[in-house]
Write an enzyme that holds these catalytic residues in place. Structure first.
Site, PDB file in Angstrom:
ATOM      1  N   LEU A   1      37.264 -13.608   2.834  1.00 12.99           N
ATOM      2  CA  LEU A   1      36.557 -13.103   1.402  1.00 12.99           C
ATOM      3  C   LEU A   1      35.285 -12.253   1.722  1.00 12.99           C
ATOM      4  O   LEU A   1      35.041 -11.140   1.174  1.00 12.99           O
ATOM      5  CB  LEU A   1      36.168 -14.288   0.680  1.00 12.99           C
TER       6      LEU A   1
ATOM      7  N   HIS B   1       8.335 -18.932 -12.850  1.00 16.10           N
ATOM      8  CA  HIS B   1       8.846 -18.414 -13.886  1.00 16.10           C
ATOM      9  C   HIS B   1       8.616 -16.671 -13.814  1.00 16.10           C
ATOM     10  O   HIS B   1       7.349 -16.609 -13.596  1.00 16.10           O
ATOM     11  CB  HIS B   1       8.871 -18.927 -15.029  1.00 16.10           C
TER      12      HIS B   1
END
Length: 466
Positions: free
Chosen positions: A187, A445
């Site tokens: 892959l 964040h």
């Protein structure tokens, strides 16, 4: 005859880390490696060069595929494959030279040549000129790694039918590349050449990709890769390959039986796995035997012969560089009289496609087979602020926790840069953390890592951002 405390056969991730640790502990140590550079398959023709091409091909596709344009970056890219290969080789060279430096720093002797056992406590090394060097040591560590598994009826010539080494050095972009094997190597390398312009078809004997991974994660990755243009023929086996000057004709049959078909390609990559490299090691000289796959058995890295140890791909367990490194440290610590062991339940695994797949611990399928009651917490990257503004919203974070104790049992991530994030859960699970422990931990964040916290929160249905 040169005498050492420890002689290590093999200079890959297992061997070179064992040698460095032995040097750090004050042991006299020699590492036997026949390649012209240290690092084994991983650094020379495996993990590292493939990541160099994955990175370069991602940037190329972003430029030609419209991603740059959507961000307001106007370019007219041209593929310079020779330069792409050159920068890959330069990166690899820098890494292998780094290991040579670490050997010198830690007083490790690199014995250049191919080593084999010559009775208990003895190793003979033959160099390129056929000169024999005899070594003696109380402890010998076999760290010879692995090689590509051959496929009956499909002969690898590294011209038209290539292995992973050949796929890292193609001089042209294939028009149609057929990859046999839907595991990590197939892959990843299939992704490289698809991004550079190849039509890629993956043929897999099983009815799914990424065997051994969490099934939901594997299906999510397959959908993403298919959307990018990669084609899959699952439940299919290759029975024969006919090579011509123009390419290869493959004969395929359904694995469950049925009508055969022909598949044409200009290149075929055989990536059905790897097998231990243990032939020609003189194992018979000490009374050691391998199993049918060529694998040596071990008990805490000890073979059945006192003073002979085995680590990495040559023995049982996942064929991963970081697993070999852990075993190297554990093995040498024991030789030095210290206590050490490897936690095989917490060896992370990563597939470096785009999106990436990273996991650690148990899969849902394993927990069901064990009859263990568990809870699932999931969070999609489509709801993660950083992933959304970076246009990387495919995939999810999934946390599996014990239904009674809330202990995290497994984590499966499909998404952007998850290879860099799975380590958080490796640490947490090493300390037997609960999902609540992660849910209560403040994350910065905006970051993709917030998805890990939200998934943990969602184990009890408390995710706030979906």
């Amino acid at each position: 005859m040169k005498t050492y405390d420890v002689v290590i056969i093999g200079g890959g991730p297992g061997g070179y880390n064992a040698a460095i640790r032995a040097g750090q502990l004050g042991l006299s140590v020699a590492c036997v490696e026949g390649r012209s550079t240290l690092g084994g398959t991983c650094l020379n023709v495996g993990c590292m060069p493939s990541k160099a091409l994955l990175h370069a091909s991602e940037l190329y596709e972003a430029a030609v595929g419209g991603e740059f344009a959507s961000l307001g970056i106007e370019v007219k890219p041209t593929l310079n494959l020779a330069q792409m290969m050159k920068q890959k080789d330069e990166s690899v060279s820098g890494l292998t030279k780094g290991i040579e430096f670490l050997f010198r720093k830690n007083k490790v002797d690199w014995i250049k040549g191919w080593g084999k056992l010559d009775g208990v406590g003895r190793v003979t090394v033959s160099d390129e000129q056929g000169v024999i060097t005899e070594l003696q040591a109380k402890d010998i560590v076999i760290a010879t790694g692995s090689e590509p598994t051959p496929l009956p009826g499909v002969t690898i010539d590294n011209q038209r039918i290539i292995d992973s080494t050949g796929a890292l050095a193609l001089g042209e972009v294939p028009k149609h590349l057929v990859v046999i094997g839907a595991g990590v190597i197939g892959l990843e390398l299939g992704s490289v050449w698809r991004r550079l312009g190849s039509q890629v078809t993956v043929v897999e004997y099983l009815d799914r990709i990424c065997p051994g991974t969490d099934e939901e994660a594997a299906k999510t990755l397959q959908r993403s890769l298919a959307k990018q243009g990669m084609k899959f023929k699952l439940g299919s086996k290759v029975t024969q390959a006919t090579v011509s000057a123009q390419g290869v004709n493959l004969s395929l049959e359904p694995a469950a039986g049925g009508s055969a078909e022909t598949l044409e390609a200009d290149y075929v990559l055989v990536a059905i796995g790897r097998r231990p490299y243990t032939q020609g090691l003189g194992l018979e000289s000490v009374g050691l035997e391998t199993d049918k796959r060529g694998m040596l058995a071990n008990q805490h890295h000890r073979t059945g012969v006192p003073g002979v140890w085995v680590i990495g791909d040559a023995t049982s367990g996942a064929m991963l560089a970081h697993k070999a490194e852990d075993e190297a440290i554990s093995c040498i610590e024991q030789i030095a009289g210290k206590a050490h062991e490897v936690n095989y339940n917490l060896i992370p695994a990563v597939i470096y496609t785009r999106p990436e797949l990273a996991s650690v611990g148990k899969t849902e399928e394993q927990l069901k087979a064990e009859g263990r009651e568990y809870k699932v917490g999931k969070f999609p990257f489509s709801a993660n602020s950083r992933a959304k503004i970076n246009h990387e919203t495919e995939g999810f974070a999934k946390v599996l926790a014990d239904a009674r104790t809330d202990e995290v049992l497994g984590v499966h991530l499909v998404g952007p840069s998850v290879s860099e994030m799975i380590g958080e859960y490796c640490v947490a699970m090493e300390f037997s953390a609960s999902a609540e422990d992660i849910a209560l931990t403040c994350h910065p964040h905006p970051t993709r890592s917030e998805a890990l916290r939200q998934a943990a929160m969602n184990v009890d249905g408390k995710a706030m951002q979906i």
